[in-house]
Design a protein around this motif. Structure first.
Motif, PDB file in Angstrom:
ATOM      1  N   PRO A  62       5.753   7.593  -2.424  1.00 58.62           N
ATOM      2  CA  PRO A  62       4.780   7.470  -3.514  1.00 58.62           C
ATOM      3  C   PRO A  62       5.474   7.069  -4.817  1.00 58.62           C
ATOM      4  O   PRO A  62       6.546   7.576  -5.142  1.00 58.62           O
ATOM      5  CB  PRO A  62       4.184   8.874  -3.613  1.00 58.62           C
ATOM      6  N   TYR A  63       4.858   6.178  -5.560  1.00 51.69           N
ATOM      7  CA  TYR A  63       5.388   5.734  -6.845  1.00 51.69           C
ATOM      8  C   TYR A  63       4.371   6.053  -7.939  1.00 51.69           C
ATOM      9  O   TYR A  63       3.172   6.182  -7.677  1.00 51.69           O
ATOM     10  CB  TYR A  63       5.677   4.234  -6.825  1.00 51.69           C
ATOM     11  N   ALA A  64       4.873   6.191  -9.160  1.00 49.14           N
ATOM     12  CA  ALA A  64       3.998   6.515 -10.279  1.00 49.14           C
ATOM     13  C   ALA A  64       4.452   5.754 -11.517  1.00 49.14           C
ATOM     14  O   ALA A  64       5.602   5.316 -11.625  1.00 49.14           O
ATOM     15  CB  ALA A  64       4.010   8.022 -10.557  1.00 49.14           C
TER      16      ALA A  64
ATOM     17  N   GLN B 223      -0.425   7.438 -13.413  1.00 52.06           N
ATOM     18  CA  GLN B 223      -1.217   7.025 -12.263  1.00 52.06           C
ATOM     19  C   GLN B 223      -0.284   6.612 -11.131  1.00 52.06           C
ATOM     20  O   GLN B 223       0.864   6.236 -11.354  1.00 52.06           O
ATOM     21  CB  GLN B 223      -2.134   5.857 -12.619  1.00 52.06           C
ATOM     22  N   SER B 224      -0.787   6.720  -9.897  1.00 46.39           N
ATOM     23  CA  SER B 224      -0.001   6.261  -8.763  1.00 46.39           C
ATOM     24  C   SER B 224       0.071   4.743  -8.789  1.00 46.39           C
ATOM     25  O   SER B 224      -0.790   4.071  -9.353  1.00 46.39           O
ATOM     26  CB  SER B 224      -0.625   6.747  -7.453  1.00 46.39           C
TER      27      SER B 224
END
Length: 293
Positions: free
Chosen positions: A279-281, A267-268
C-alpha cells in the motif's frame, strides 16, 4: 452536477468543451488532458450532453476503478460498444496509457465507429514524450489541454455558492478574489469545492497573502488534529508527495496516518510499483504538501 443541470445547460461550459465537440464531429474521437481535479470527468459528461450528441446513448468506463485483473472485462465491454452508435467515455487513461492506446487502436480499425472521448491527466503526455517508441507518443500532439482559469473558478463559485449558503454572507467576497485565492491549488476544482462551504469569515475577508492563508488553514484544519507521533512523520510524507512520489506505508508503524486519512489529509495511492503489492500513501494535493513543508 445533477442530470437536470446537464440537460438544461445550467453548468458553466469551459472553452475546451466546444473544442472537443467540434473535434468529435470532425474525427469522431477526442482526447482531453489536464491536471488532477480540473473537472475532466464533468467535461466528458458535458460533451455527452451536448445538443449534437445527447440523443445518443453514452457509456462511461473508468480505468481507475479497474484493477489489473479487471482490465479484460473493461476491454470486453469496450469491444461490445464498438458496434453501437453511441458516445463512449474512457476516463482516467493515465492509469494505463498502454491500455488506452490499445482501445484507441481497436477503435481506429473498427467501422463504423462510435464517438470516443478519452480523458486523463497531464503526466500521460510527459510519459509519452519521455519514452521513445511509446505507443501513446503518436497521439499526444492531438490532445486538447484543459487548464483551469480564474474565470472557471468564478463560474463554479456562482453555482456552488447557493448550495453552500455562501450567498448569505454579507458582503460576499468578489468572484475574482475567490478565484485569486484558490489559484494556489493549481487548478484543482475538487479542492476548491471541498473547502468552499467551510471557509470562515476570517478566510473570506483576510488581507494576508494566499500562501499565508493556506498555511494557516492547513495547520488549523489538519495538523492540529493529528497525534504528535503522526505530525513528526507527516513532514516526510509531505516532502515526497510534493515531488509526486508516494511512500510505501510499510515504512511506518501499523495503522499509521489513520487519523490523517480520516481527516482527508492523506490518501491511498496507486502510483507505487504495481509489482510491489504494497500500500502507498500521499498527501491529497501537492500544494497542500508544500504548505505543510
Amino acid at each position: 452536477p445533477s442530470r437536470e443541470e446537464f440537460m438544461n445547460a445550467k453548468l458553466y461550459e469551459p472553452p475546451v468543451v466546444r473544442e472537443a465537440v467540434a473535434r468529435l464531429q470532425a474525427k469522431r474521437w477526442v482526447w482531453v488532458v489536464g491536471a488532477a481535479g480540473t473537472g475532466k470527468t464533468t467535461i466528458g459528461l458535458q460533451i455527452a450532453f451536448n445538443e449534437t450528441l445527447r440523443k445518443l446513448p453514452a457509456y462511461y468506463l473508468d480505468l481507475r476503478e479497474a484493477e489489473s485483473s479487471g482490465k479484460p472485462a473493461v476491454m470486453t465491454a469496450f469491444n461490445k460498444l464498438l458496434a453501437c452508435n453511441a458516445v463512449v467515455i474512457l476516463d482516467n487513461t493515465n492509469e494505463d496509457p498502454d491500455f488506452m492506446e490499445s482501445c484507441y487502436s481497436i477503435w481506429e480499425r473498427h467501422k463504423p465507429k462510435p464517438f470516443l472521448v478519452l480523458l486523463g491527466r497531464l503526466f500521460t503526455l510527459g510519459r509519452a514524450n519521455a519514452g521513445i517508441g511509446n505507443p501513446v507518443a503518436a497521439l499526444s500532439p492531438l490532445a486538447l489541454v484543459h487548464t483551469v482559469t480564474a474565470n472557471d473558478y468564478s463560474e463554479v463559485m456562482v453555482r456552488y455558492a447557493a448550495r453552500c449558503g455562501i450567498k448569505k454572507k454579507n458582503p460576499l467576497l468578489s468572484k475574482s478574489k475567490v478565484a485569486q485565492v484558490w489559484q494556489i491549488f493549481g487548478g484543482d476544482i475538487r479542492v476548491f469545492l471541498r473547502q468552499l462551504s467551510s471557509l470562515s469569515n476570517y478566510f473570506w475577508y483576510s488581507s494576508k497573502s494566499d500562501a499565508e492563508i493556506m498555511t494557516e488553514y492547513v495547520k488549523e484544519t489538519y495538523l492540529s488534529r493529528l497525534p504528535e507521533e503522526e505530525r513528526r512523520d507527516i513532514l516526510l510524507l509531505a516532502a515526497y508527495s510534493f515531488l509526486g512520489r508516494p511512500l510505501n506505508l510499510h515504512l511506518f508503524p501499523d495503522h499509521f496516518f489513520q487519523e490523517a486519512m480520516k481527516e482527508g489529509l492523506v490518501q491511498s495511492s496507486k502510483a507505487g510499483p504495481e509489482s510491489s503489492g504494497s500500500p502507498y500513501a500521499e498527501v491529497f494535493h501537492p500544494q497542500v504538501a508544500e504548505r505543510i513543508i
